[in-house]
Design a protein around this motif. Structure first.
Motif, PDB file in Angstrom:
ATOM      1  N   VAL A 168       1.739   3.401   1.822  1.00  0.00           N
ATOM      2  CA  VAL A 168       1.509   3.989   3.724  1.00  0.00           C
ATOM      3  C   VAL A 168       0.501   3.327   4.017  1.00  0.00           C
ATOM      4  N   GLU A 169       0.352   3.040   5.169  1.00  0.00           N
ATOM      5  CA  GLU A 169      -0.701   2.549   6.383  1.00  0.00           C
ATOM      6  C   GLU A 169      -0.541   3.885   7.691  1.00  0.00           C
ATOM      7  N   THR A 170      -1.861   4.673   7.609  1.00  0.00           N
ATOM      8  CA  THR A 170      -2.351   5.727   8.167  1.00  0.00           C
ATOM      9  C   THR A 170      -3.300   5.184   9.760  1.00  0.00           C
ATOM     10  N   TYR A 171      -2.508   5.787  10.537  1.00  0.00           N
ATOM     11  CA  TYR A 171      -3.597   5.858  11.603  1.00  0.00           C
ATOM     12  C   TYR A 171      -3.804   6.622  12.610  1.00  0.00           C
TER      13      TYR A 171
ATOM     14  N   THR B 213       0.868  -1.471  -0.169  1.00  0.00           N
ATOM     15  CA  THR B 213       0.163  -0.315  -0.364  1.00  0.00           C
ATOM     16  C   THR B 213       0.983   0.913   0.091  1.00  0.00           C
TER      17      THR B 213
END
Lengths: 139, 332
Positions: free
Chosen positions: A63-66, A61
């Motif tokens: 980037v994974e966002t949190y 992906t």
């Protein structure tokens, strides 16, 4: 600072310690070979920051966002980037500002467009486990 | 009815047009076509994920291939999530604007649901709800119970690396090409010892989750420890592939027991692996379906197909809002 990390659990604990008193915006580079434990360290950091769910590899992906209590955290992996221009399509510059934390794996692949690091972490294979080196640029 | 579908959630820019019977009229993936006409004979090198410059020529090319004009379209479906926010916005903006200017409905589609539904396009498969789906690719490792349109339950997923990602990374370390799956499969066949002593991650765990990061690291360490002769390399590839196949098989078996379902769709790039196919065909009393490989990677066809299902069921919200959902859960 150098330190030996002997297990995946200890790597997570190290990640937690690193973000305990972190000032934002923070841009943390993670250097290290495949399987060194970069994502494991980020998992520990995100748990410490209050994230309860999974911390999956961002390789596909990018980037994974949190969304956490007091800040946004972004976990980048530039492993699949072939041209730094691609960073603009991901929007990396918008992400790494304000009260955000950005973890960036394989940052060298994004040069010269990757945002400057406030901290750099290198993880190397060692006979006892992994050797961790930390350079804090914000001090 | 003719539905145009747009996919732009990650790497691929894909467009397809489908009719009301689910028949594919035309499809184009940017990575697979030449666009001489649109660019006046010059084909620029466009970076990955530069969807914005790829999408218009691709739509024109697809319409031409289907022998249709814009005015003959009845709905526009686009991937609204999950995915990269910037990438999703390109498809959503173009899809919404087209629909608005043509005065036809727009249909936001969930990328993962599209992966689940696209096997229905092959009507000869006899696939019916409910079914189990193991989705295994470079980006996903997921076990889903598909009950109906918009009704899916994620039974298990990878807690770290996707299985295709583990294949690619192990292959790279072993000095093999990309994609890693076919390269490892080929090398594993050359193993004389048929080495098979790698751990099966989470196999005794009661959940249906997967974890492939530890197996990846184990494989890399075994390789570093070895003398790296070609026989050893083949043995390591074999041991790795066996461990992956066994783990996926065991979790599917567990899911079948838990749900009582007797149809299993094995989709995604990794499902092309022959060792895996042979293993899954050993499942007793279970109808195992492997969808056509061209629908397994990200494409516009699955978006058009899923959009059509929502249009036929009249189950979509007509809105002009350009909105994307980078972290859209399959169960919402």
């Amino acid at each position: 600072m150098k330190q030996i990390i002997r297990s995946a659990d200890k790597m997570e604990a190290m990640g937690a310690t690193l973000v305990e008193n972190l000032s934002t915006p923070a841009v943390i580079y993670l250097h290290g070979d495949l399987g060194a434990g970069k994502t494991t360290l980020v998992r520990g950091a995100l748990r410490q920051l209050g994230h309860k769910g999974l911390v999956k590899s961002p390789t596909f992906t990018l980037v994974e966002t949190y969304s956490l209590d007091s800040l946004e955290a972004y976990h980048f992996d530039l492993y699949r980037i072939s041209d730094p221009e691609e960073l603009d399509y991901i929007g990396i510059r918008e992400f790494c500002s304000g009260s955000n934390i950005c973890f960036i794996e394989w940052p060298d692949l994004g040069k010269p467009l990757v945002p400057k690091a406030t901290m750099e972490i290198s993880i190397e294979y060692a006979p006892e486990g992994r050797q961790l080196s930390i350079v804090n640029h914000s001090l | 009815m003719k539905v145009l579908g747009i996919e732009s959630s990650c790497d691929e820019t894909g467009v397809a047009i489908i009719d009301e019977k689910g028949k594919l009229l035309a499809e184009r993936l940017y990575s697979q076509i030449e666009l001489h006409a649109q660019y006046g004979g010059v084909v620029p090198e466009l970076a990955s994920r530069d969807h914005i410059r790829k999408i218009t020529p691709l739509i024109k090319e697809t319409l031409k291939a289907a022998d249709l004009t814009l005015n003959q379209l009845d709905a526009i479906a686009y991937t609204a999530g999950p995915g990269l926010v910037g990438a999703l916005f390109v498809g959503a903006s173009v899809g919404q604007s087209m629909a608005w200017s043509l005065g036809i409905p727009s249909i936001p589609v969930h990328h993962m649901e599209a992966h689940l539904l696209v096997p229905f396009i092959d009507q000869a498969s006899g696939l019916q709800f409910p079914f189990l789906c193991l989705l295994v690719s470079g980006g996903h490792t997921m076990l889903v119970q598909a009950n109906g349109l918009g009704d899916h339950q994620v039974l298990g997923q990878s807690r770290d690396d996707a299985v295709g990602e583990a294949f690619d990374k192990v292959a790279k370390q072993l000095g093999l090409g990309y994609p890693g799956g076919p390269a490892i499969e080929k090398l594993a066949k050359q193993s004389i010892s048929k080495r098979d002593d790698f751990p099966r991650p989470m196999i005794d765990h009661p959940s249906l989750d997967f974890s492939f990061s530890g197996l990846k690291t184990h494989t890399l360490l075994e390789y570093k420890k070895a003398k790296q002769l070609s026989e050893e390399k083949a043995d390591i590839a074999h041991a790795f592939q066996q461990a992956v196949t066994d783990t996926l098989y065991a979790k599917c078996q567990q899911a079948i027991e838990q749900t009582g379902l007797d149809t299993l769709v094995v989709a995604g790039g990794v499902s092309a692996n022959r060792g895996l196919r042979e293993k899954f065909n050993q499942l007793d009393d279970v109808n195992v379906i492997f969808p056509s490989m061209k629908f397994c990677t990200d494409n516009g066809v699955m978006i058009a197909y899923t959009g059509l299902q929502y249009a036929l069921a009249e189950k979509f919200v007509g809105t002009n809002e350009i909105k994307v959902y980078p972290r859209w859960s399959l169960q919402q």
